[in-house]
Design an enzyme around this catalytic site. Sequence first.
Site, PDB file in Angstrom:
ATOM      1  N   LEU A 118      82.112   4.164  45.899  1.00  0.00           N
ATOM      2  CA  LEU A 118      83.099   5.174  45.509  1.00  0.00           C
ATOM      3  C   LEU A 118      82.491   6.117  44.465  1.00  0.00           C
ATOM      4  O   LEU A 118      82.493   7.333  44.649  1.00  0.00           O
ATOM      5  CB  LEU A 118      84.354   4.489  44.939  1.00  0.00           C
ATOM      6  CG  LEU A 118      85.432   5.427  44.381  1.00  0.00           C
ATOM      7  CD1 LEU A 118      86.066   6.272  45.495  1.00  0.00           C
ATOM      8  CD2 LEU A 118      86.530   4.630  43.657  1.00  0.00           C
ATOM      9  N   GLU A 169      84.922  -0.555  36.893  1.00  0.00           N
ATOM     10  CA  GLU A 169      86.201  -0.764  37.601  1.00  0.00           C
ATOM     11  C   GLU A 169      87.370  -0.198  36.781  1.00  0.00           C
ATOM     12  O   GLU A 169      88.456  -0.755  36.729  1.00  0.00           O
ATOM     13  CB  GLU A 169      86.386  -2.237  37.977  1.00  0.00           C
ATOM     14  CG  GLU A 169      85.200  -2.694  38.835  1.00  0.00           C
ATOM     15  CD  GLU A 169      85.434  -3.954  39.635  1.00  0.00           C
ATOM     16  OE1 GLU A 169      86.604  -4.314  39.862  1.00  0.00           O
ATOM     17  OE2 GLU A 169      84.431  -4.555  40.052  1.00  0.00           O
TER      18      GLU A 169
END
Lengths: 262, 381
Positions: free
Chosen positions: B125, B364
């Site tokens: 991502l 994250e």
Amino acid sequence: MKIVVCIKQVPDTAEVKLDPKTNTLIRDGVPSIINHDDKAGLETALRIREEKGGTVTVVCMGPPQADVALREALAMGADEAYLLSAREFGGSDTYATATIIAAALKKIGFDLVITGRQAIDGDTAQVGPQIAEQLGVPQVTYAESVKVDGDSVIVKRQFEDRAHVLRVKLPCLITALTELAEPRYMNVGGIVDAYAKQVKIIDFESLRNSLNPDWIGIKGSPTNVVQSFTKQAKAAGTVMKDLTADQAVAAIMDKLIARHLI
Amino acid sequence: MDFKLDKVHQLQQQLFRTFAETEIKPLAKDMDETEKYDLNLLKKLQKYGFLGIPYAKEYGGCGSDTLAYTLCMEEVSKIDASTGITISVHTSLACSCLNNFGTEEQKQKFLRPLVDGSKIGCFGLTEPGAGSDVQGAQTVAVEDGDDYVITGSKIFTTNSGFADTIILFALTDRTVPAAKGLTAFIVDRNMPGVEVGDNIQRMGIRAASNCIVSYDNVRVPKSRILGQLNKGFKIAMGALDCGRIGIAAQSVGIAQGALNEAIKYAKERKQFGKKIVAFQNTQFNIADLQTKIDAARLMTWRAAIAEDNHERFSPLAAMAKLFASDVANQVTRYAVQMMGGYGYCREYPVERMMRDAKITEIYEGTSEVMKIVIAGSMKLK
């Protein structure tokens, strides 16, 4: 082939301490584990099953808390588990314990029985051989390798200075050394399955027909513990410093000869 | 309300602890020094089910739950945070996307090998120009017949050095903001045009694999679109919610591991005529930090149990990660300080733990992003 492995739940001796007053094990807060020799026996049974097929049954005699030892065995891959637990079994010595386990094994059925050589909490190495005697099957103790060959088992039996390779017909009993096999870990999913399975309880009632109540428990145990104590060094010993290897050997030999030990 | 683990979780915790102590501990220092993950260890993790914990047996998983997964993350991270992140990215990011959004066919084909221990997954991502702000994404996927052709570059792709399957996010509609034009694709690492760069040199979690992965006209069949076209943003955010529980657990593990080391040292080390653990200052600091670790652990379990109960857990996961990652940094810093010069030496593991702890406040979702998530859930505006 039906392989039955007898396991014992023991205190982890790496963490155990003795009560200095009573000379008994302090068991409070000490984690319980499957006895090392027994676990090696279980691993061997699982490997035989993977190679030759069949089933692996685990049997444990102990209080209800021993359930977790059987769950661990199931999580390693055993097919079924029996807990031999009853008030009447309490206080049994090795002879009475073997009597109870042998009665249970007759009920469960077996082709090959594997026990550990000895338990780290008692170190007697008696229960395995006594079970074999009570079952009337041949036994091979101190197994360091086991191979199934047709209707017999080839066992390498360890001695201090040599090994015997024996072929023994099934059904028989083998006592396993820790070095027989490095046990696998439980599987994460295996633990989930282990608790979905049932640990079958064998109590006094279910063995009543084959078990004389006078032969089990404290009443049926010929062993009397007179005293338990920690081994202690009796003399201070002598320290000899700054010797070469040859001088050290000579000094030790002199001492041994002087005391007529050699 | 019961804060005690049930029997299944207790036995799983025992397994994770024993495995970490026996199998991971002897390798942790070396893997950090060489900046290379031991692939034999990875095989063992696969063999014993560590890489498919919360996934159903019907797809080859362990049939366990998120709580068990957090126990695993804590126990392995106590010893080695790099192993923690390796498990976490595979489990929480790659597998969760497939599990939550894959078709039955995709689950059988792509999820099964990931959770049964035959393949490793990663998650693409973050881009050089798009970290917390996904709007900066540049990787594009252009429709061409039955395929999409993907071009772009992703950075900090954990596990990419040895992963087989990549959950890759690329823009399929450039006329709208990225949040509305992103699509998730299931990409094989060995597809033509996928190139994995060298391991990025980092301060901590140095044993983990973390590379730049570039995609040069990678042709991906439409059957490998995960979820719906242009709905990838939601998939990515959902995965990161799951991932944050894992990172919170990793933080708890790093903290507890460092405190355990410090306590062990304090019981042996003598200064000013007594063991340093005998000083009340030492005891008070340890008491303070253990309290914080316990609080972080309970917050992590709360988020995990909420996920297991299919309740809304996103803000709970964010709170757990925000708090636990801060605790990990406080505790590791203290452990080094308490051990003094020895704590600073690479002979002892606490300096590694201190370096490893920092990333928990960054990846994250940074601590700042956690606050956005938490505040957003409170309807303050």
